[in-house]
Design an enzyme around this catalytic site. Structure first.
Site, PDB file in Angstrom:
ATOM      1  N   CYS A  97       5.305   7.203  -9.785  1.00  0.00           N
ATOM      2  CA  CYS A  97       4.122   7.551  -8.917  1.00  0.00           C
ATOM      3  C   CYS A  97       3.504   8.739  -9.769  1.00  0.00           C
ATOM      4  CB  CYS A  97       4.477   7.736  -7.530  1.00  0.00           C
ATOM      5  SG  CYS A  97       3.004   8.404  -6.782  1.00  0.00           S
ATOM      6  N   CYS A 134       3.813  11.833  -6.681  1.00  0.00           N
ATOM      7  CA  CYS A 134       5.100  12.243  -6.134  1.00  0.00           C
ATOM      8  C   CYS A 134       5.432  13.688  -6.643  1.00  0.00           C
ATOM      9  CB  CYS A 134       6.156  11.458  -6.534  1.00  0.00           C
ATOM     10  SG  CYS A 134       6.524   9.841  -5.417  1.00  0.00           S
ATOM     11  N   HIS A 136       6.763   9.143  -0.553  1.00  0.00           N
ATOM     12  CA  HIS A 136       6.105   8.192  -1.184  1.00  0.00           C
ATOM     13  C   HIS A 136       5.828   6.986  -0.080  1.00  0.00           C
ATOM     14  CE1 HIS A 136       4.439   5.766  -4.453  1.00  0.00           C
ATOM     15  NE2 HIS A 136       5.187   4.826  -4.159  1.00  0.00           N
ATOM     16  N   ASN A 167      -9.109   6.467   1.422  1.00  0.00           N
ATOM     17  CA  ASN A 167      -8.931   5.069   1.157  1.00  0.00           C
ATOM     18  C   ASN A 167      -7.516   4.708   1.216  1.00  0.00           C
ATOM     19  OD1 ASN A 167     -11.814   4.743   0.756  1.00  0.00           O
ATOM     20  ND2 ASN A 167     -11.730   5.402  -1.502  1.00  0.00           N
ATOM     21  N   SER A 184      -5.622   2.665  -5.571  1.00  0.00           N
ATOM     22  CA  SER A 184      -4.677   2.348  -6.447  1.00  0.00           C
ATOM     23  C   SER A 184      -3.307   2.776  -6.575  1.00  0.00           C
ATOM     24  CB  SER A 184      -5.273   2.901  -7.790  1.00  0.00           C
ATOM     25  OG  SER A 184      -5.465   4.401  -7.825  1.00  0.00           O
ATOM     26  N   HIS A 201       0.992   6.164  -2.335  1.00  0.00           N
ATOM     27  CA  HIS A 201       1.460   7.270  -1.726  1.00  0.00           C
ATOM     28  C   HIS A 201       0.196   7.992  -0.954  1.00  0.00           C
ATOM     29  CE1 HIS A 201       3.862  11.009  -2.628  1.00  0.00           C
ATOM     30  NE2 HIS A 201       2.835  11.550  -2.264  1.00  0.00           N
ATOM     31  N   HIS A 255      -2.452   9.875   0.521  1.00  0.00           N
ATOM     32  CA  HIS A 255      -3.252  10.842  -0.030  1.00  0.00           C
ATOM     33  C   HIS A 255      -4.845  10.635   0.314  1.00  0.00           C
ATOM     34  CE1 HIS A 255      -3.900   7.492  -3.019  1.00  0.00           C
ATOM     35  NE2 HIS A 255      -5.094   8.354  -3.434  1.00  0.00           N
ATOM     36  N   GLN A 289      -9.016  12.346  -0.258  1.00  0.00           N
ATOM     37  CA  GLN A 289      -9.762  12.935  -1.483  1.00  0.00           C
ATOM     38  C   GLN A 289     -10.953  13.912  -0.918  1.00  0.00           C
ATOM     39  OE1 GLN A 289     -11.015  10.664  -4.907  1.00  0.00           O
ATOM     40  NE2 GLN A 289     -10.037   8.865  -3.843  1.00  0.00           N
TER      41      GLN A 289
END
Length: 350
Positions: free
Chosen positions: A52, A55, A115, A155, A163, A166, A168, A170
Site C-alpha cells: 500500500c 501505509c 490500513h 471518496n 483506488s 487505506h 484517506h 483529499q
C-alpha cells in the site's frame, strides 16, 4: 382524483442551495432489477499492507517514503489535478471560447496508519484528530493569496473511484470558486440579503420541528436527508449554530462533529452490512478574505447504493440529459437510516 402521497406519486422538489430541481419517482423502487450489480467485498484487510502506497513507512510511486506516522499523515498529492505555477495567457476574444488558467494545491490526508480501518470503525478521539487536521489545512491553504476555495472531501470505496482502501481523504484548494460552490454561494447570499438570516439555519429549524427527515442529532449538529436529496441515502450534516467555516468550531463542537461523523457512517455500514461507499465533502465559506456571513457550515454525503450492497444508483439517461432523479422518497430513506442501530455490524458478535 387521488390524494397525493409523497411515497407513491412522482413529483419534483426544489434545492434552494443550488437552485435546481430533482424528480422523485418513488413508485419505481418496486421495479425488479436485472441490471448491473457491483461486487460486494467484505474481504478482511490487514492492519498493514506492505504494497500500500499510503501505509506508514512505505514508498510511494514517486519514490518518496511515507513518514512512520502514528495518527494523521498529510502530503502533497503525487498526481495533482492543480498546479501552483502562475502562467500567462491571452485574453479571450470570444464569449463562446472562454478559458482561464487555474492554480491550486492538492493534498492527501491519511486518517489512520491502520490500513483496515474506515471512519465508522475509528475511535471518536481519532476522528477529533481528523477534524483538527481539516481545520489546520483549511487555515494553511486558505491563507495563501491565490487560494479562494478549499474543498475537503473523501471518496470511499472502489465504486466511487477510490483506488486504495487505506482510510484517506483529499483537499483541493484553488483560485476560483468551483461551479457547485458558486451556485450555492449565490443562493445563500440571496437568501441572507432578503431575510437577514442563514438559509440553512431556517431550513434546519423546520426539519427539527418536522422530524421526518432527521436521521441523528446531538447538541451541536443534525444529520438530515435533505428534502431535495438526489442520491438514495444522501445525507447532510448541518451545524445547529450558524458559523461559516470549520475553524470557527468550539472544542465542544469539534467533539460533537467527530461523534456525528461516526454515527452516520456506522449507520451507512449497517444498512447493507458492508463497507458503505460514498463521496462526502465539506461546504464552507470561501477563503477570499471576505466575511461571508451568508455561509453556514455543512457536509454532504452522496452514497450510490440503492437496493443492496451490490446494486447502485446510476446517473444516466434522463439524469444526464434532463435533471436529477431518485427512486425512493427522502422521508422513506430517512426512516430506514434512522431505525438502523448505531453499533457497527462487525461488533455484533464481540
Amino acid at each position: 382524483m387521488q390524494q397525493f402521497d409523497n411515497n407513491e406519486h412522482p413529483h419534483r422538489r426544489y434545492n434552494p442551495l443550488t437552485g435546481e430541481w430533482v424528480l422523485v419517482s418513488p413508485h419505481r423502487s418496486k421495479r425488479p432489477w436485472q441490471g448491473q450489480k457491483e461486487a460486494a467485498s467484505n474481504t478482511a484487510l490487514p492492519a498493514y499492507d506492505p504494497e500500500c502506497y499510503l501505509c506508514a513507512g512505505n514508498i510511494r510511486s514517486n519514490g518518496v517514503r511515507n513518514d512512520e506516522y502514528t495518527d494523521i499523515f498529510v502530503f502533497n498529492n503525487d498526481f495533482p489535478s492543480l498546479l501552483t505555477d502562475e502562467v500567462s495567457t491571452q485574453e479571450n476574444s470570444s464569449s463562446l471560447f472562454q478559458l482561464k488558467p487555474e492554480r491550486g494545491i492538492n493534498k492527501v490526508i491519511c486518517f489512520s496508519p491502520r490500513h483496515d480501518l474506515t471512519i465508522p470503525e475509528m475511535e471518536i478521539s481519532a476522528l477529533v484528530k481528523v477534524v483538527e487536521t481539516w481545520k489546520e489545512q483549511y487555515t494553511e491553504l486558505g491563507s495563501k493569496d491565490f487560494i479562494n476555495h478549499v474543498q475537503i472531501f473523501e471518496n470511499k470505496g472502489s465504486v466511487m473511484g477510490c483506488s486504495n482502501p487505506h482510510p484517506h481523504g483529499q483537499i483541493w484548494a484553488q483560485s476560483s470558486l468551483p461551479t457547485l460552490v458558486e451556485k450555492t454561494q449565490a443562493n445563500l447570499l440571496d437568501y441572507y440579503e432578503k431575510n437577514g438570516k442563514s438559509l440553512l439555519a431556517d431550513y434546519l429549524a423546520e426539519e427539527l420541528t418536522k422530524k421526518e427527515r432527521i436521521v441523528v442529532e446531538n447538541e451541536h449538529f443534525a444529520v438530515v436527508v435533505p428534502f431535495w436529496a438526489t442520491w438514495p441515502y444522501e445525507t447532510m450534516i448541518i451545524s445547529k449554530r450558524h458559523f461559516g467555516a470549520i475553524t470557527e468550531m468550539t472544542a465542544e463542537e469539534t467533539l460533537a462533529f467527530a461523534e456525528i461523523l461516526k454515527r452516520i457512517t456506522v449507520k451507512y455500514d449497517n444498512l447493507f452490512e458492508t463497507s458503505f461507499p460514498y463521496s462526502s465533502g465539506i461546504h464552507q465559506k470561501p477563503t477570499d478574505g471576505k466575511p461571508h456571513h451568508e455561509w453556514h457550515f455543512h457536509m454532504h454525503f452522496y452514497p450510490p447504493l440503492l437496493r443492496s450492497a451490490s446494486v447502485k444508483k446510476f446517473m444516466v439517461g434522463y439524469e444526464m440529459m434532463a435533471e436529477a432523479q431518485r427512486d425512493i422518497s427522502p422521508e422513506k430513506s430517512a426512516e430506514i437510516l434512522r431505525n438502523l442501530p448505531e453499533i457497527h455490524y462487525k461488533q455484533k458478535t464481540i
